[in-house]
Design an enzyme around this catalytic site. Structure first.
Site, PDB file in Angstrom:
ATOM      1  N   LYS A  13      31.372  -1.617  15.761  1.00  0.00           N
ATOM      2  CA  LYS A  13      31.116  -1.220  17.153  1.00  0.00           C
ATOM      3  C   LYS A  13      32.309  -1.568  18.046  1.00  0.00           C
ATOM      4  CE  LYS A  13      27.380  -3.802  17.612  1.00  0.00           C
ATOM      5  NZ  LYS A  13      27.277  -4.479  16.290  1.00  0.00           N
ATOM      6  N   ARG A  87      19.840  -5.190  22.688  1.00  0.00           N
ATOM      7  CA  ARG A  87      19.498  -5.677  21.352  1.00  0.00           C
ATOM      8  C   ARG A  87      18.000  -5.895  21.205  1.00  0.00           C
ATOM      9  NH1 ARG A  87      24.918  -8.095  20.339  1.00  0.00           N
ATOM     10  NH2 ARG A  87      25.028  -8.971  18.262  1.00  0.00           N
ATOM     11  N   ARG A 126      36.953 -11.403   8.784  1.00  0.00           N
ATOM     12  CA  ARG A 126      37.393 -10.827  10.058  1.00  0.00           C
ATOM     13  C   ARG A 126      38.134 -11.827  10.946  1.00  0.00           C
ATOM     14  NH1 ARG A 126      32.939  -7.923  13.872  1.00  0.00           N
ATOM     15  NH2 ARG A 126      32.078 -10.000  14.193  1.00  0.00           N
ATOM     16  N   ARG A 160      35.891 -15.994  14.798  1.00  0.00           N
ATOM     17  CA  ARG A 160      34.678 -16.358  15.520  1.00  0.00           C
ATOM     18  C   ARG A 160      33.909 -17.438  14.782  1.00  0.00           C
ATOM     19  NH1 ARG A 160      31.717 -10.847  17.303  1.00  0.00           N
ATOM     20  NH2 ARG A 160      29.938 -12.195  16.870  1.00  0.00           N
ATOM     21  N   ARG A 171      21.988 -13.565  11.861  1.00  0.00           N
ATOM     22  CA  ARG A 171      22.261 -12.441  12.779  1.00  0.00           C
ATOM     23  C   ARG A 171      21.641 -11.147  12.233  1.00  0.00           C
ATOM     24  NH1 ARG A 171      28.473 -13.266  12.820  1.00  0.00           N
ATOM     25  NH2 ARG A 171      28.699 -11.454  14.166  1.00  0.00           N
TER      26      ARG A 171
HETATM   27  P1  AMP Z   1      28.331  -9.890  19.105  1.00  0.00           P
HETATM   28  O1  AMP Z   1      29.722 -10.225  19.528  1.00  0.00           O
HETATM   29  O2  AMP Z   1      27.823  -8.626  19.712  1.00  0.00           O
HETATM   30  O3  AMP Z   1      28.178  -9.905  17.597  1.00  0.00           O
HETATM   31  O4  AMP Z   1      27.396 -11.054  19.657  1.00  0.00           O
HETATM   32  C1  AMP Z   1      27.576 -12.393  19.254  1.00  0.00           C
HETATM   33  C2  AMP Z   1      26.343 -13.212  19.600  1.00  0.00           C
HETATM   34  O5  AMP Z   1      26.124 -13.186  21.018  1.00  0.00           O
HETATM   35  C3  AMP Z   1      25.037 -12.715  19.011  1.00  0.00           C
HETATM   36  O6  AMP Z   1      24.827 -13.173  17.679  1.00  0.00           O
HETATM   37  C4  AMP Z   1      24.023 -13.293  19.990  1.00  0.00           C
HETATM   38  O7  AMP Z   1      23.839 -14.684  19.792  1.00  0.00           O
HETATM   39  C5  AMP Z   1      24.729 -13.118  21.319  1.00  0.00           C
HETATM   40  N1  AMP Z   1      24.466 -11.794  21.928  1.00  0.00           N
HETATM   41  C6  AMP Z   1      25.359 -10.793  22.144  1.00  0.00           C
HETATM   42  N2  AMP Z   1      24.782  -9.735  22.747  1.00  0.00           N
HETATM   43  C7  AMP Z   1      23.479 -10.077  22.919  1.00  0.00           C
HETATM   44  C8  AMP Z   1      22.353  -9.402  23.464  1.00  0.00           C
HETATM   45  N3  AMP Z   1      22.460  -8.152  23.956  1.00  0.00           N
HETATM   46  N4  AMP Z   1      21.169 -10.062  23.478  1.00  0.00           N
HETATM   47  C9  AMP Z   1      21.053 -11.319  23.002  1.00  0.00           C
HETATM   48  N5  AMP Z   1      22.069 -12.010  22.455  1.00  0.00           N
HETATM   49  C10 AMP Z   1      23.281 -11.396  22.406  1.00  0.00           C
END
Ligand code: AMP
Length: 213
Positions: A13, A87, A126, A160, A171
């Site tokens: 994404k 989400r 990554r 990360r 996740r």
């Molecule tokens: P991402 O970078 O999108 O993979 O997000 C990393 C982490 O941030 C996720 O595993 C969640 O803990 C939190 N997170 C990101 N976006 C959301 C969302 N829309 N709702 C809830 N938690 C989020």
């Protein structure tokens, strides 16, 4: 144009969003990036967010909806790419309301399909350039010179904290329990489009362009 990129962690994404920012002047709204910024703020909220993120669980709807609401008040440029948001179903409903209040709508929800085995390999290798955000991988996409970003020449590579197998498992669980119902939700609304997230990056770009053009 306002679009959602939907898919599990590691589906690509962020990579596709960055391409759309460069080619279509769109604005990437990544709640993950916003939360990573919040966790460095040194506040109590930042500390709580950090613990939740590292465990691979979802941050509360209230927090992420608040972050998105703030960003929607800014420049709209060529439209918004929602990356990692919504989400959950309450987040999807909140987004619909926020856009309606602005006189905007969602033009497409693009699901990036990938299988879980590929995700483990993608996520665990990554890393990104901390200066420009370019995404790399230990096996499939190394920078030409080790430790130096091909794109901006930066040397500040980052991994990360949640890109490890344990966090990824959690996740993915969160994705299947709370986020994947959005696929049916947007399908029923007639907004869902699907691309093969395992195709080469260029081919995924073309598939997305074909949906947007
Ligand atoms: P991402 O970078 O999108 O993979 O997000 C990393 C982490 O941030 C996720 O595993 C969640 O803990 C939190 N997170 C990101 N976006 C959301 C969302 N829309 N709702 C809830 N938690 C989020």
């Amino acid at each position: 144009m306002n679009i959602i990129l939907l898919g599990p962690p590691g589906a690509g994404k962020g990579t596709q969003a960055r391409h759309l920012v460069e080619t279509r002047n769109m604005i990437q709204l990544s709640t993950g990036d916003m939360l990573r910024e919040a966790r460095t703020s040194g506040t109590e909220m930042g500390r709580i967010v950090a613990d939740v993120m590292d465990s691979g669980q979802l941050v509360t709807d209230e927090i992420v909806i608040g972050l998105i609401r703030e960003k929607l008040e800014g420049d709209r440029a060529g439209g918004f790419i929602f990356d990692g948001f919504p989400r959950t179903l309450p987040q999807a409903d909140a987004l619909a309301e926020l856009l309606a209040a602005m006189g905007e709508k969602l033009d497409a929800v693009i699901e990036m399909q990938v299988d879980d085995a590929a995700l483990v390999a993608r996520i665990t290798g990554r890393f990104t350039c901390g200066d420009c955000g370019e995404v790399y991988h230990d096996v499939t996409h190394r920078p030409k010179v080790d430790g130096v970003c091909d794109k901006c020449g930066g040397t500040n590579m980052k991994r990360r904290a949640d890109d490890n197998e344990d966090s990824l498992r959690q996740r993915l669980m969160e994705y299947y329990k709370k986020t994947s119902p959005l696929i049916g939700y947007y399908y029923a609304k007639g907004q869902l489009r699907t691309v093969d997230g395992l195709a080469e990056i260029d081919d995924v770009q073309k598939a997305i362009a074909a949906i947007l053009d």
